[in-house]
Every structure is written in structure tokens, then in C-alpha cells.
Design an enzyme around this catalytic site. Sequence first.
Site, PDB file in Angstrom:
ATOM      1  N   GLN A 127      -1.097   0.437  11.389  1.00 25.99           N
ATOM      2  CA  GLN A 127      -1.648   1.725  10.931  1.00 25.99           C
ATOM      3  C   GLN A 127      -2.879   2.125  11.739  1.00 25.99           C
ATOM      4  O   GLN A 127      -3.173   3.307  11.881  1.00 25.99           O
ATOM      5  CB  GLN A 127      -2.051   1.658   9.447  1.00 25.99           C
ATOM      6  CG  GLN A 127      -0.900   1.520   8.483  1.00 25.99           C
ATOM      7  CD  GLN A 127      -0.692   0.076   8.087  1.00 25.99           C
ATOM      8  OE1 GLN A 127      -0.872  -0.829   8.880  1.00 25.99           O
ATOM      9  NE2 GLN A 127      -0.281  -0.150   6.860  1.00 25.99           N
ATOM     10  N   ASP A 164      -8.041  -0.141  -1.304  1.00 26.82           N
ATOM     11  CA  ASP A 164      -6.919   0.230  -2.178  1.00 26.82           C
ATOM     12  C   ASP A 164      -7.250   0.016  -3.638  1.00 26.82           C
ATOM     13  O   ASP A 164      -6.599   0.567  -4.518  1.00 26.82           O
ATOM     14  CB  ASP A 164      -5.675  -0.580  -1.804  1.00 26.82           C
ATOM     15  CG  ASP A 164      -5.178  -0.142  -0.445  1.00 26.82           C
ATOM     16  OD1 ASP A 164      -5.720  -0.622   0.556  1.00 26.82           O
ATOM     17  OD2 ASP A 164      -4.296   0.732  -0.408  1.00 26.82           O
ATOM     18  N   ARG A 176       1.308   6.853   2.813  1.00 33.37           N
ATOM     19  CA  ARG A 176       0.651   5.602   2.455  1.00 33.37           C
ATOM     20  C   ARG A 176      -0.850   5.881   2.419  1.00 33.37           C
ATOM     21  O   ARG A 176      -1.286   6.991   2.679  1.00 33.37           O
ATOM     22  CB  ARG A 176       1.023   4.427   3.376  1.00 33.37           C
ATOM     23  CG  ARG A 176       1.599   4.706   4.716  1.00 33.37           C
ATOM     24  CD  ARG A 176       0.595   5.178   5.728  1.00 33.37           C
ATOM     25  NE  ARG A 176      -0.606   4.387   5.651  1.00 33.37           N
ATOM     26  CZ  ARG A 176      -1.803   4.820   5.869  1.00 33.37           C
ATOM     27  NH1 ARG A 176      -2.024   6.074   6.204  1.00 33.37           N
ATOM     28  NH2 ARG A 176      -2.847   4.041   5.772  1.00 33.37           N
ATOM     29  N   GLY A 177      -1.617   4.859   2.057  1.00 30.39           N
ATOM     30  CA  GLY A 177      -3.044   5.091   1.848  1.00 30.39           C
ATOM     31  C   GLY A 177      -3.255   5.422   0.379  1.00 30.39           C
ATOM     32  O   GLY A 177      -2.528   6.256  -0.183  1.00 30.39           O
ATOM     33  N   ALA A 178      -4.246   4.762  -0.226  1.00 32.96           N
ATOM     34  CA  ALA A 178      -4.377   4.833  -1.693  1.00 32.96           C
ATOM     35  C   ALA A 178      -4.427   6.261  -2.257  1.00 32.96           C
ATOM     36  O   ALA A 178      -3.622   6.606  -3.134  1.00 32.96           O
ATOM     37  CB  ALA A 178      -5.601   4.014  -2.115  1.00 32.96           C
ATOM     38  N   ARG A 181       4.634   1.032  -5.510  1.00 31.84           N
ATOM     39  CA  ARG A 181       3.796   0.129  -4.694  1.00 31.84           C
ATOM     40  C   ARG A 181       2.753  -0.474  -5.634  1.00 31.84           C
ATOM     41  O   ARG A 181       2.141   0.251  -6.424  1.00 31.84           O
ATOM     42  CB  ARG A 181       3.128   0.862  -3.522  1.00 31.84           C
ATOM     43  CG  ARG A 181       4.072   1.028  -2.328  1.00 31.84           C
ATOM     44  CD  ARG A 181       3.328   1.415  -1.077  1.00 31.84           C
ATOM     45  NE  ARG A 181       2.733   0.282  -0.401  1.00 31.84           N
ATOM     46  CZ  ARG A 181       1.888   0.410   0.636  1.00 31.84           C
ATOM     47  NH1 ARG A 181       1.557   1.604   1.083  1.00 31.84           N
ATOM     48  NH2 ARG A 181       1.378  -0.652   1.211  1.00 31.84           N
ATOM     49  N   ASN A 234      -8.382  -4.605   0.166  1.00 30.51           N
ATOM     50  CA  ASN A 234      -7.984  -3.655   1.229  1.00 30.51           C
ATOM     51  C   ASN A 234      -6.968  -4.325   2.145  1.00 30.51           C
ATOM     52  O   ASN A 234      -6.623  -5.506   1.966  1.00 30.51           O
ATOM     53  CB  ASN A 234      -9.216  -3.180   2.010  1.00 30.51           C
ATOM     54  CG  ASN A 234      -8.902  -1.988   2.901  1.00 30.51           C
ATOM     55  OD1 ASN A 234      -8.215  -1.059   2.488  1.00 30.51           O
ATOM     56  ND2 ASN A 234      -9.372  -2.015   4.140  1.00 30.51           N
ATOM     57  N   LYS A 235      -6.498  -3.587   3.113  1.00 34.22           N
ATOM     58  CA  LYS A 235      -5.472  -4.058   4.045  1.00 34.22           C
ATOM     59  C   LYS A 235      -5.801  -5.452   4.570  1.00 34.22           C
ATOM     60  O   LYS A 235      -6.938  -5.745   4.908  1.00 34.22           O
ATOM     61  CB  LYS A 235      -5.364  -3.044   5.202  1.00 34.22           C
ATOM     62  CG  LYS A 235      -4.351  -3.345   6.270  1.00 34.22           C
ATOM     63  CD  LYS A 235      -2.949  -3.554   5.739  1.00 34.22           C
ATOM     64  CE  LYS A 235      -2.447  -2.369   4.951  1.00 34.22           C
ATOM     65  NZ  LYS A 235      -1.220  -2.653   4.183  1.00 34.22           N
TER      66      LYS A 235
END
Length: 355
Positions: free
Chosen positions: A199, A240, A51-53, A88, A250-251
Site C-alpha cells: 500500500q 486501524d 481499504r483504510g479504516a 474485515r 496499525n498495519k
Amino acid sequence: MKIEGKEYRTIWFENNVVKIIDQTKLPHQFVIKDLITVKDAINAITRMEVRGAPLIGATAAYGLVLAIIEKNDQNFLKKSSEDLIKSRPTAINLKWAVDRMMNKLRGVNSDKILHIASNEAKEICEEDIKFCKNIGLNGLKIIEEIHNKKKDTINILTHCNAGWLATINWGTATSPIYHAHKKGIPVHVWVDETRPRNQGANLTSYELNEEGIKNTIIADNTGGILMQRGEVDICIVGTDRTLANGDVCNKIGTYLKALAAHDNKVPFYVTLPSSTIDWNIKDHKDIPIEERNSDELSHIEGLDEKDDIKKIQIYPKKSKALNLAFDITPAKYVTGLITERGICEASKDGLKKLF
Ligand code: MRU
């Protein structure tokens, strides 16, 4: 960066197999997983084993390499690229990487296609490492400035995991922190737990521990009072998808931190490689915001008293939950964007000057 003293990257390619660190197992287990088919790559992205862009983008690029190994056929490649993009929705790096790969692979029918694909996927990874390193060197200047005035430990607040585990190496938000630490500047990181998937607690704290960087996990709602007490010198987060006007996706929870930072005059920086800029979408309302399964809210996983991993239900089974994974921080709350090319204002003009 290091895990138990050994240097790793988050993804690598060996004997026609893609290797990843399965992030759903961290921090309690360190498991290297093999991806053999394009479906494995798609599953790794949807299940958030990666995960993570930037890492999602790199995994998708290698997913296409695996597709070619499975079946050297342009129709299969096209279908695989579409399935990867759907895996995603929010991080733009996914589409960016697939488009970049397909621009090289579309219409190539020779045996060379595998060589071209694996070289391009490798190049995407190498470039990300270089960009993240430069983000760190650029962000270091800001930390140095604060340290020159404060002459004491710099308290940095971060949200989610925009660390090396979210990229190939260095991370985006963590890269300035790692560079400051290497230069001997004392740093301490407030790590937002980042409900529901944690996370921050599970990945950011873990990777900072492995690099010997002081950090403290806080509940997502704690940042505000810490800022009021003067215990946060700077916020540094990842993204992201950042729009050409400087709005930052973002998150979930990033926006509330930016509001608290604005109210308390704490600088709020967003770190990003250029692969995270969406030059096309004009209005943040058009960004697809991922809505994930409500089980991620209603259940929590951790070690039981016997150190076995256990998942438990934490609230009434009848209760409904809404699990939006990302939010938007309007550009006006962002002090600056830290990119591989330098630092700029979060605005069309700011980004135009750098890119
Ligand atoms: O849902 P995730 O874990 O993929 O979300 C990750 C983030 O929000 C990161 O902050 C972002 O991708 C930047 S990663 C360098």
C-alpha cells in the site's frame, strides 16, 4: 485531492449507485467502480478495492444505503449490517459506522428510511473530511516547529497508506504533509513499501506524486538505518484501532518502526479521527488481528515488459507463509496522538482531556 489534476473523493453516491476508486487497480490503472448491492459493498471491502479504516467505515455506511434500495426490510437490513461488520475484522471504523447507521435506521418502516440512510452516510463522509482536515492543521504545527529549528527539508517517514485514499479526502498521516506542502514548507516523504500488499509503494507514493510531493519508496527494513543516519525527522502513521490507553493497532510493521524511532529519538506520531478509538477493549490482546491469505506473500503483481499486469509466484510453492495484517505499537513508543481535536499523549489521561 487530485488525480491527474482532477479533484476526487474516494467514495460518492450518485443516482442510487455508490462510486469508488478501485484501489486494487492502482497505480497502473485508474478505474471507477459502481457498487449496486450491499453484496458489492461487502466484496469491495473484503477484496480491498476500498481499504483504510475511515474509508472502510464509509463504504459500510453506504452498503446499508444499498441494502435499503434493494429491499426495504428491517430483517434484511439487520443481516446486512452483521455481514458488513464481518467483512474485515481489525479496523474499528467499520463497526463504528454500521452502529451509527443502525442507530438511525433500526425500526424505521416509513418511506423516509432511504433519505435518512443516505443523509447519515453522507454525514459520515463529510465529518471524516472535516476531521482529517483538522488532523492536518494540528499536525502541521509539529512540522512547523521542526522546520523552524531545521530550516531545511523535513524528512517524514510513513508506513502503509494512511493517505487520502484510505479516507474520504486529505488522509490522516498525509494530511499534515499536504498542509505543510501547501504552506510552502519543503517536505520529503520516506514511503515504506509495506509488504505484502504494498500500500505504501502502490498508493501512498502514487497519491503523493499526484500532489507533487517529493517521496522515495524504501523497503520495509530500511527505516532503521535512515533513522540512525539522522535522515528521518519525524514518523507519522495512521491506525486501524487505537485503544483508550493509547496502544495503537496499525498495519504490520508499524511496531518495528516505532521501536527504531524510540531508539533513535525520532518523534513517532499517530494520526487518527475519533472514529478510530476503541473505548471498549481494555487489552490489545483482545483486538482481532486479521490474518490474510498467504497468496499475498507468495505472489506479486506488477507490469511486465509489455506493460500488461501480471501476477507471479516469488518463492517455493512448498513453502508455508504467515500473513498477519496488523500489529500493536504500545503507547509508550508513541510520542503523541494527532486527532481532530488536537494533539495528546497516547494515554488514558491524554485521550480523556480531548474527548
Ligand atoms: O489493510 P489496509 O490497507 O486497510 O490498512 C490500512 C492501514 O493500516 C492504515 O494505516 C490505517 O487504516 C489508517 S488509514 C487512515
